[in-house]
Design an enzyme around this catalytic site. Structure first.
Site, PDB file in Angstrom:
ATOM      1  N   ASP A 131     -32.312 102.325  23.637  1.00 55.61           N
ATOM      2  CA  ASP A 131     -31.799 101.625  22.457  1.00 55.61           C
ATOM      3  C   ASP A 131     -31.985 100.120  22.626  1.00 55.61           C
ATOM      4  OD1 ASP A 131     -30.703 101.401  19.967  1.00 55.61           O
ATOM      5  OD2 ASP A 131     -28.625 101.588  20.627  1.00 55.61           O
ATOM      6  N   TYR A 133     -32.032  96.052  20.833  1.00 54.39           N
ATOM      7  CA  TYR A 133     -31.021  95.174  20.233  1.00 54.39           C
ATOM      8  C   TYR A 133     -31.821  94.101  19.495  1.00 54.39           C
ATOM      9  CZ  TYR A 133     -26.484  92.631  20.431  1.00 54.39           C
ATOM     10  OH  TYR A 133     -25.285  91.997  20.151  1.00 54.39           O
ATOM     11  N   HIS A 138     -27.783  90.678  13.585  1.00 54.19           N
ATOM     12  CA  HIS A 138     -26.749  91.462  14.270  1.00 54.19           C
ATOM     13  C   HIS A 138     -26.360  90.787  15.595  1.00 54.19           C
ATOM     14  CE1 HIS A 138     -24.427  94.763  15.865  1.00 54.19           C
ATOM     15  NE2 HIS A 138     -25.224  94.845  16.894  1.00 54.19           N
ATOM     16  N   ARG A 147     -18.440  84.704  21.256  1.00 52.51           N
ATOM     17  CA  ARG A 147     -18.612  83.496  22.081  1.00 52.51           C
ATOM     18  C   ARG A 147     -18.740  82.210  21.278  1.00 52.51           C
ATOM     19  NH1 ARG A 147     -21.811  87.492  24.331  1.00 52.51           N
ATOM     20  NH2 ARG A 147     -23.524  86.881  22.980  1.00 52.51           N
ATOM     21  N   GLU A 204     -23.582 102.667  13.822  1.00 55.05           N
ATOM     22  CA  GLU A 204     -24.586 101.603  13.900  1.00 55.05           C
ATOM     23  C   GLU A 204     -25.814 102.060  13.126  1.00 55.05           C
ATOM     24  OE1 GLU A 204     -25.251 100.417  18.004  1.00 55.05           O
ATOM     25  OE2 GLU A 204     -23.603  98.982  17.875  1.00 55.05           O
ATOM     26  N   GLU A 206     -29.441 102.165  12.440  1.00 52.43           N
ATOM     27  CA  GLU A 206     -30.653 101.885  13.213  1.00 52.43           C
ATOM     28  C   GLU A 206     -31.803 102.758  12.726  1.00 52.43           C
ATOM     29  OE1 GLU A 206     -30.217 101.766  17.430  1.00 52.43           O
ATOM     30  OE2 GLU A 206     -28.112 101.143  17.361  1.00 52.43           O
ATOM     31  N   ASP A 238     -26.184 105.236  15.862  1.00 54.49           N
ATOM     32  CA  ASP A 238     -25.762 105.108  17.256  1.00 54.49           C
ATOM     33  C   ASP A 238     -24.237 104.927  17.273  1.00 54.49           C
ATOM     34  OD1 ASP A 238     -25.655 104.671  19.985  1.00 54.49           O
ATOM     35  OD2 ASP A 238     -26.134 102.537  19.796  1.00 54.49           O
ATOM     36  N   ARG A 242     -15.824 101.152  20.249  1.00 54.70           N
ATOM     37  CA  ARG A 242     -15.813  99.730  20.625  1.00 54.70           C
ATOM     38  C   ARG A 242     -14.799  99.407  21.710  1.00 54.70           C
ATOM     39  NH1 ARG A 242     -20.714  98.553  19.003  1.00 54.70           N
ATOM     40  NH2 ARG A 242     -21.000  98.712  16.744  1.00 54.70           N
ATOM     41  N   GLN A 245     -16.197 100.655  24.979  1.00 51.07           N
ATOM     42  CA  GLN A 245     -17.356  99.804  25.292  1.00 51.07           C
ATOM     43  C   GLN A 245     -16.923  98.445  25.849  1.00 51.07           C
ATOM     44  OE1 GLN A 245     -19.680  99.009  21.765  1.00 51.07           O
ATOM     45  NE2 GLN A 245     -21.245  97.843  22.840  1.00 51.07           N
ATOM     46  N   TYR A 249     -18.271  97.632  29.772  1.00 49.80           N
ATOM     47  CA  TYR A 249     -19.686  97.274  29.738  1.00 49.80           C
ATOM     48  C   TYR A 249     -20.128  96.232  30.759  1.00 49.80           C
ATOM     49  CZ  TYR A 249     -19.420  92.751  27.244  1.00 49.80           C
ATOM     50  OH  TYR A 249     -19.200  91.450  26.904  1.00 49.80           O
ATOM     51  N   LYS A 258     -20.955 104.722  24.226  1.00 46.33           N
ATOM     52  CA  LYS A 258     -22.151 104.978  23.416  1.00 46.33           C
ATOM     53  C   LYS A 258     -22.669 106.409  23.541  1.00 46.33           C
ATOM     54  CE  LYS A 258     -23.320 100.812  21.865  1.00 46.33           C
ATOM     55  NZ  LYS A 258     -23.611 100.525  20.462  1.00 46.33           N
ATOM     56  N   THR A 262     -25.305 110.417  19.354  1.00 42.17           N
ATOM     57  CA  THR A 262     -26.255 109.616  18.570  1.00 42.17           C
ATOM     58  C   THR A 262     -26.874 110.601  17.593  1.00 42.17           C
ATOM     59  OG1 THR A 262     -26.744 108.309  20.540  1.00 42.17           O
ATOM     60  CG2 THR A 262     -28.288 108.106  18.699  1.00 42.17           C
ATOM     61  N   THR A 355     -28.817  97.964  15.952  1.00 42.77           N
ATOM     62  CA  THR A 355     -28.232  97.786  14.620  1.00 42.77           C
ATOM     63  C   THR A 355     -29.058  96.794  13.805  1.00 42.77           C
ATOM     64  OG1 THR A 355     -26.103  98.111  15.659  1.00 42.77           O
ATOM     65  CG2 THR A 355     -26.085  97.189  13.441  1.00 42.77           C
ATOM     66  N   GLU A 369     -19.193  94.237  12.964  1.00 43.70           N
ATOM     67  CA  GLU A 369     -19.678  93.021  12.307  1.00 43.70           C
ATOM     68  C   GLU A 369     -19.003  92.820  10.949  1.00 43.70           C
ATOM     69  OE1 GLU A 369     -24.003  93.523  12.703  1.00 43.70           O
ATOM     70  OE2 GLU A 369     -24.149  91.649  11.590  1.00 43.70           O
TER      71      GLU A 369
HETATM   72 CA    CA Z   1     -27.091 100.551  19.239  1.00 38.42          CA
END
Ligand code: CA
Length: 419
Positions: A131, A133, A138, A147, A204, A206, A238, A242, A245, A249, A258, A262, A355, A369
């Site tokens: 997968d 990114y 996104h 951040r 997600e 995708e 996907d 959260r 995760q 992670y 995750k 899927t 995503t 998001e």
């Molecule tokens: Ca994904």
């Protein structure tokens, strides 16, 4: 490549809004109520039975090998692009308005089934799942929320398509129910983990490329030759937990948040069918290294939609309207990068995009998001709001490309959540 003429018509009656025009001809695997499984091609609201067509000798001018008596498309996909094109051309000849099948009721009775009369099966034996990114908006939106906008993107992001290796064992088809996963979640009050069902279940939006041809270990695929290896595309959801995760992670990336599920759509739309919808990728600044420089148009103009329906709702609520053209890193760049160290890909691998979001708020491809990390609630009906997904919610992803002449649809991937 074999491109079907834009004005071509089938002798099968096809609604103008159908996903499955004669320009499309996507591959899938279906099963009759009697349990008879076959490989087929969607045409309007019918399926053309390729196993039966092969048994009747309708492909003998190309090959006497049997590719479609298998339960999966892998044997056919492994043959490579020249064989894919020859079969696509022949399937078009058999389905177009001048076909000899048009007036042959005996043969047609054996070769066609209605889609409503059969169930779809997973079309490929899935080998491995990666997968990416690859959507700038996104990555930027999520990074900004976590951040701040100055540090939204990691320093590597505009230099390479980042990805992680996922699990293929939990890849399921549209229609399969998705069980809400449990796991370790950080309790923010005590700053210690608890074991709980996820409270932050997300989708997600995708797309995934299906690898047709094996590549060789130690031999990177040239970015401008990647189309020789890509059989087609499917829609991918996907599913993501959260809260699991977020706790797990660091530092090695996605894991149990995750790999519980899927889901993919049942019809594989070929790159040949999508060729008329190629579009330039966004300008890449800084210019990527040589091995990622692709000549020509790298993206596809495919409209993508996500709908939600709770257990109480009658109609779907459209929560996202995005497009695959928003991808910063194209599928060709993704595949070139995946193999640049000599890593090989194999028939049946799925490489998903990550995503896909646009810059507009309605183009955001996941709830994380849309709800700004779970801080904003959104209304999905007169009586219901969502921050993350609830039990009995059904999430449906659909996609299509369209011009003045024809439509190339993906159908949908739709799954309901249970507790
Ligand atoms: Ca994904």
């Amino acid at each position: 490549m074999y491109i079907v003429d834009k004005d071509a018509k089938s002798f099968i009656d096809i609604d103008i809004n159908s996903d499955f025009s004669i320009q499309n001809l996507p591959y899938g695997v279906f099963q009759t109520q009697e349990g008879d499984r076959s490989i087929g091609v969607a045409i309007g609201d019918m399926i053309f039975n390729l196993r039966k067509a092969e048994e009747l000798g309708l492909f003998s001018q190309i090959s006497n090998k049997k590719f479609f008596s298998s339960k999966f498309l892998n044997k056919f996909m492994k043959q490579g692009r020249s064989v894919w094109s020859a079969y696509r051309k022949r399937i078009f000849e058999l389905l177009n308005q001048d076909s000899f099948l048009k007036d042959n009721i005996d043969l047609s009775d054996q070769l066609f089934v209605k889609q409503v009369d059969v169930s779809m099966c997973i079309p490929i034996k899935v080998k491995e799942f990666t997968d990416f990114y690859s959507s700038y908006h996104h990555a930027f939106n999520v990074g900004s929320l976590i951040r701040g906008p100055e540090n939204a993107l990691m320093p590597n992001w505009k230099h390479l398509p980042v990805a992680y290796h996922g699990r293929s064992s939990s890849i399921v088809l549209s229609g399969e129910k998705i069980k809400r996963p449990s796991g370790q979640i950080l309790n923010p009050e005590t700053q210690s983990p608890i074991f709980s069902k996820t409270k932050r279940l997300d989708f997600e939006l995708e797309m995934g490329m299906i690898i047709g041809k094996n590549s060789k270990l130690g031999q990177p695929i040239d970015v401008n030759n990647t189309h020789e290896y890509i059989f087609g595309l499917v829609l991918v959801n996907d599913w993501s937990a959260r809260d699991i995760q977020t706790w797990e992670y660091r530092p090695l990336g996605p894991f149990l948040g995750k790999n519980f599920a899927t889901s993919i759509s049942p019809w594989i739309v070929t790159l040949d069918a999508l060729e008329p919808f190629k579009i330039s990728s966004p300008i890449q600044d800084p210019t990527p290294l040589n091995y990622l420089r692709f000549n020509g148009k790298g993206n596809y103009d495919i409209n993508l939609t996500v709908e939600i329906k709770s257990g109480l709702m009658k109609d779907n609520f459209t929560i996202t309207e995005s497009n695959s053209k928003f991808l910063y890193w194209s599928i060709f760049q993704q595949l070139a990068h995946h193999t640049i160290n000599g890593c090989n890909v194999r028939t049946g691998d799925i490489l998903a995009s990550g995503t896909i979001s646009g810059d507009d708020i309605h183009q955001r491809g996941c709830l994380l998001e849309i709800t700004e990390l779970g801080k904003k609630s959104i209304s999905i009906s007169a009586n219901e709001n969502r921050i993350f997904l609830e039990d009995n919610d059904t999430v449906t992803l659909s996609g299509y490309a369209k011009n003045n002449n024809f439509k190339i649809g993906f159908g949908s991937v739709s799954n309901k959540i249970y507790e």
